[in-house]
Write an enzyme that holds these catalytic residues in place. Structure first.
Site, mmCIF file in Angstrom:
data_model
loop_
_atom_site.group_PDB
_atom_site.id
_atom_site.type_symbol
_atom_site.label_atom_id
_atom_site.label_comp_id
_atom_site.label_asym_id
_atom_site.label_seq_id
_atom_site.Cartn_x
_atom_site.Cartn_y
_atom_site.Cartn_z
ATOM 1 N N ASP A 28 -7.266 -52.855 -66.116
ATOM 2 C CA ASP A 28 -8.271 -53.688 -65.456
ATOM 3 C C ASP A 28 -7.754 -54.245 -64.128
ATOM 4 O O ASP A 28 -6.542 -54.245 -63.857
ATOM 5 C CB ASP A 28 -8.681 -54.836 -66.390
ATOM 6 C CG ASP A 28 -10.164 -55.159 -66.299
ATOM 7 O OD1 ASP A 28 -10.777 -54.868 -65.257
ATOM 8 O OD2 ASP A 28 -10.706 -55.720 -67.269
ATOM 9 N N ASP A 30 -19.507 -53.513 -66.015
ATOM 10 C CA ASP A 30 -19.393 -54.463 -67.121
ATOM 11 C C ASP A 30 -20.735 -54.708 -67.803
ATOM 12 O O ASP A 30 -20.782 -55.346 -68.856
ATOM 13 C CB ASP A 30 -18.843 -55.806 -66.614
ATOM 14 C CG ASP A 30 -17.331 -55.814 -66.520
ATOM 15 O OD1 ASP A 30 -16.687 -54.929 -67.105
ATOM 16 O OD2 ASP A 30 -16.787 -56.714 -65.854
#
Length: 695
Positions: free
Chosen positions: A441, A498
């Protein structure tokens, strides 16, 4: 004296020409030319007239337009000497090297001790030309801007398409009319960015997905870029791509752009999309085990967030496996004292409070369910509240009083000691546990853009991949904030967004298919009540949207009703049965006769099988949806057509639409010219239509 060169794939030809040893310029880029084309005559034919009130000649729109040639637009190189004075190079031909599909042209400016080199390489199996530029200097210089080889844009185009976005809203197409002047998009955030995907599509004469000519560009760099699309006063147009201006912080003697991926297609925008998708599959992404089917993915983030509890995670794993999951990914919250996003980032040691016996009990349980194990890292970031920051505050990039992003700062990846520390911590986890997957990430932008940051991250990824070649890596950056061919050379999957909202996903996936194949594009079935949008969608809609890419789940499976679990299991079984060809298929977007339908056709490599996903994203303006025209078929062939999810039809759909009743056999000509009549449905439903070639 005129020099000429050509680069060819089966579908396109790029011709360069130069006069009097000056920099080459592209004089033709379009459909493939005959092998015996007279390039000198073509160069002559490309010459422009000169009107009154102008310079006595047109400054070349070369592969690196020069201020020293009185170029009337944006130049391809801005560089300064050690005193800070700007240099205006005047390059002249030095040498060339052409070997089959690869061309290298070098030019020197002896006065300033500079050498400019442009390379072009044709990838004939994917219809992509890869272009790159470099600059070397005898003494250190400061680089402000270096464009990859500059390309002309078609004067037959009325508009261009580039890509904007935001968190949970990536890959939004932006259409801009060509007008005199410049469209400049610059991303200074230090990563590829949700906001400005590094690409441009230039369709000719109102070309569509399925029809007409189109040029397309993608700049394969993960550290922020600059795009220039400019129409000069004389009507010529240029396109420039390079790294964001000013991100080379130190003087040096050598600089290089990232690759610029170029393609032209006569088969509409889809032809360009297919070229990028195939190039990603064949030449960019390298899988640890290419023969392994893409596993159905489960990620626990939206089920537990930071609240890790071993018995609960084991129960979730059991339920996920029963639904069809084949990989379990443990997300944020497993390390340090990580109970929320304010602390512990960068520590990367297992939290003994949550996992007193380490991760082994969880991993053993996951393996017992027939799943492999993956784990989350965010290596480039650090919380100020962490033991690592306490010991090494100098490792953080930027000032101490900078604005934080998600309570975190960025580690300076240019420092060898930072990369060494991260490698050791990550490697320790990979050696201690059976890990086959990393979710990597990158949740905030840089406080100051710096090319060395991106190069440092590339180095760390390369080192880890060399040491642990069996581990697959996903690029995630608050979802789709770092997606490009540069990062995909080091990873095998991207977390596209997301947002697990199926409606938003349909739009995001549609835009991203211009560049990304299904096999690398993660798409998950989210919670019933979406955590990022607040919407509620049926399990069927959520499931079929995820089935259009690399399928996964990201919800708490304990919330599912029996009916939801049954529906998801059935869709997952369908996806597993089709994935062998589906993950290698070309994604063709269908032209929208009805704006309420967002549809794609996934066509197998052998063109014998296809699946259409027709996503109803809104109510039709008229009573019934307009026919859905297919594309890419053999007009003379017959195709057996099946509505795969016929049982999802609404009780309000009362007519004799044939797909509701039984399979049909239709010609490619009919399917592409008239199209399929879809059953009526409410919005937020997907029709899944499979076709098999019969003759």
């Amino acid at each position: 004296m005129t020099q000429t060169w050509r680069i060819d794939t089966a579908e396109q030809t790029l011709v360069l020409a130069a006069r009097d040893a000056r920099l080459a310029q592209v004089v033709y880029w379009g459909p493939a030319l005959a092998a015996d084309t007279d390039l000198n005559m073509l160069a002559q034919a490309s010459a422009l007239d000169v009107a009154a009130g102008m310079l006595d000649d047109h400054p070349e729109l070369s592969i690196c337009p020069e201020a020293s040639q009185s170029f009337p637009g944006q130049v391809g190189l801005v560089v300064f000497d050690a005193t800070g004075a700007q240099i205006h190079p005047k390059f002249r031909y030095a040498c060339e090297d052409q070997d089959g599909a690869a061309l290298r042209l070098s030019y020197t400016d002896e006065t300033h001790g500079l050498t400019y080199t442009a390379t072009f390489e044709a990838c004939c199996d994917t219809n992509i030309i890869v272009a790159q530029a470099s600059l070397t200097a005898q003494t250190p210089v400061r680089l402000h801007w270096l464009a990859a080889p500059v390309m002309p844009a078609s004067q037959a185009a009325t508009h261009m398409i580039d890509y904007a976005g935001r968190w949970c809203g990536e890959f939004q197409e932006v259409k801009t009319s060509w007008t005199a002047g410049i469209r400049l998009r610059e991303n200074p955030t230090g990563r590829t960015g949700h906001e400005h995907f590094p690409a441009l599509v230039v369709p000719e004469l109102e070309g569509t997905y399925a029809r007409g000519g189109a040029h397309a560009f993608h700049y394969g760099w993960s550290g922020g870029h600059r795009m220039i699309a400019e129409e000069l006063p004389d009507g010529r147009r240029q396109v420039q791509f390079g790294a964001a201006t000013g991100i080379e912080k130190t003087a040096d003697t050598s600089f290089q752009t990232a690759p610029l991926y170029l393609t032209y297609s006569e088969k509409g925008i889809n032809g360009c999309a297919v070229a990028f998708q195939r190039h990603a599959r064949k030449h960019i992404v390298t899988f640890p085990d290419p023969d392994r089917p893409r596993p159905v993915h489960y990620n626990c983030w939206e089920a537990v967030y930071f609240d890790h509890n071993l018995p609960e995670l084991q129960e979730i794993a059991t339920r996920a496996a029963a639904l069809g999951a084949e990989r379990f990914v443990l997300d944020d919250g497993w390390f340090g004292t990580r109970d929320d996003d304010t602390r512990a980032l960068s520590e990367w040691t297992v939290d003994a409070r949550k996992y007193p016996d380490g991760l082994t009990p969880l991993i053993d349980h996951i393996h017992a369910q027939g799943m492999s194990f993956g784990i989350w890292f965010e290596p480039e970031m650090i919380n100020p509240v962490s033991t690592v920051y306490d010991a090494h505050p100098e490792w953080a990039l930027g000032d101490r009083d900078q604005i934080l992003g998600r309570n975190q700062m960025v580690l300076n990846m240019a420092l060898p000691e930072v990369r060494g520390f991260l490698f050791d911590r990550i490697a320790a986890i990979l050696r201690a546990y059976d890990v086959d997957y990393i979710k990597w990430d990158h949740n905030r932008v840089l406080p100051q853009p710096d090319a060395a940051q991106t190069r440092g991250t590339y180095q760390l990824l390369d080192q880890l991949r060399a040491e642990f070649p069996h581990v697959e890596i996903e690029s995630c950056a608050s979802g789709g904030g770092r997606i490009d061919f540069g990062i995909l050379q080091r990873t095998q999957r991207v977390w596209l967004s997301d947002s697990n909202d199926a409606l938003e996903r349909a739009r995001i996936q549609h835009g991203a298919s211009m560049f990304l194949p299904a096999s690398v594009t993660g798409s998950h079935v989210g919670p019933r009540h979406c955590h990022t949008s607040g919407r509620v969608h049926s399990m069927a809609f959520r499931g079929w949207i995820a089935a259009q890419r690399h399928m996964g789940f990201e919800m708490d499976p304990r919330e599912l009703t029996d009916e939801e679990a049954k529906t998801l299991t059935e869709i997952t079984v369908w996806w597993k049965a089709e994935r062998a060809w589906l993950m290698q298929a070309d994604i063709l977007r269908l032209d929208r006769l009805d704006p309420s339908i967002l549809a794609e056709m996934h066509l197998a490599q052998d063109a014998q099988t296809f699946v259409v996903f027709a996503n109803k994203i809104d109510s039709s303006k008229q009573i019934l949806p307009r026919p859905l025209r297919l594309t890419g078929l053999d007009a003379d062939a017959l195709y057996h057509i099946t509505l795969e999810n016929r049982d999802e039809q609404s009780h309000l759909s009362r007519g004799p639409a044939v797909l509701k009743l039984h399979d049909v056999t239709l010609s490619g000509q009919y399917l592409m010219h008239h199209g399929l009549n879809l059953p009526w449905s409410f919005p937020n439903q997907t029709w899944v239509i499979k076709g098999l070639r019969q003759s």
